[in-house]
Write an enzyme that holds these catalytic residues in place. Structure first.
Site, PDB file in Angstrom:
ATOM      1  N   ALA A 180       4.724   7.654   0.557  1.00  0.00           N
ATOM      2  CA  ALA A 180       4.022   9.078   0.128  1.00  0.00           C
ATOM      3  C   ALA A 180       4.962  10.085   0.430  1.00  0.00           C
ATOM      4  CB  ALA A 180       4.063   9.040   1.973  1.00  0.00           C
TER       5      ALA A 180
ATOM      6  N   GLY B 179       0.758  -1.306   0.223  1.00  0.00           N
ATOM      7  CA  GLY B 179      -0.076  -0.080   0.440  1.00  0.00           C
ATOM      8  C   GLY B 179       0.772   1.462   0.020  1.00  0.00           C
ATOM      9  N   ILE B 180       0.797   2.323   0.270  1.00  0.00           N
ATOM     10  CA  ILE B 180       1.257   4.119  -0.125  1.00  0.00           C
ATOM     11  C   ILE B 180       1.751   3.253   1.770  1.00  0.00           C
ATOM     12  CG2 ILE B 180       1.023   6.036   0.374  1.00  0.00           C
ATOM     13  CD1 ILE B 180      -1.048   5.781  -1.266  1.00  0.00           C
ATOM     14  N   HIS B 181       2.773   3.605   1.837  1.00  0.00           N
ATOM     15  CA  HIS B 181       3.999   3.338   3.654  1.00  0.00           C
ATOM     16  C   HIS B 181       5.219   4.925   3.483  1.00  0.00           C
ATOM     17  CE1 HIS B 181       7.223   1.219   0.877  1.00  0.00           C
ATOM     18  NE2 HIS B 181       6.107   0.854   0.802  1.00  0.00           N
ATOM     19  N   ALA B 182       5.556   4.768   4.051  1.00  0.00           N
ATOM     20  CA  ALA B 182       6.471   5.614   4.004  1.00  0.00           C
ATOM     21  C   ALA B 182       7.060   6.085   3.115  1.00  0.00           C
ATOM     22  CB  ALA B 182       7.915   5.974   4.901  1.00  0.00           C
TER      23      ALA B 182
END
Length: 108
Positions: free
Chosen positions: A19, A13-16
């Site tokens: 992002a 997913g959209i992790h660090a």
């Protein structure tokens, strides 16, 4: 105003890292970028708000771009989402063998 949808392809997913890449792409733009999921909204240049979207793999993110450089901004953001996709690369496998003569070593 330009509005489009992208699907998160990254397995985590959209992790660090993604992002931060999205925020970095948006920080140099004059257009205002907003990302939306079903339940949250985030400004494109704010990493913590993007993380708070909790966008997992397969989630649809609606991106809204409003400003003088809309077309360039939309292309940059789409490029970042495309780069987040799964990579097709071979990973070398390391095989390790352990040998022991003690009773507790033989169990494993």
């Amino acid at each position: 105003m330009k509005k489009f949808q992208v699907v998160v392809k990254c397995s985590l997913g959209i992790h660090a890292r993604p992002a931060a890449q999205i925020a970095q792409a948006c920080s140099n733009l004059r257009a205002a970028v907003t990302l939306e999921t079903d339940h949250e909204t985030a400004q494109g240049n704010n990493v913590l708000e993007i993380l708070n979207l909790h966008a997992a793999k397969g989630a649809t993110v609606t991106v809204t771009v409003d400003g003088p450089d809309e077309e360039e901004a939309a292309q940059k953001i789409q490029a970042v989402f495309e780069a987040m996709g799964p990579k097709e690369k071979k990973v070398p496998v390391l095989k390790v063998a352990f040998f022991g003569t003690k009773d507790y070593d033989r169990l494993y």
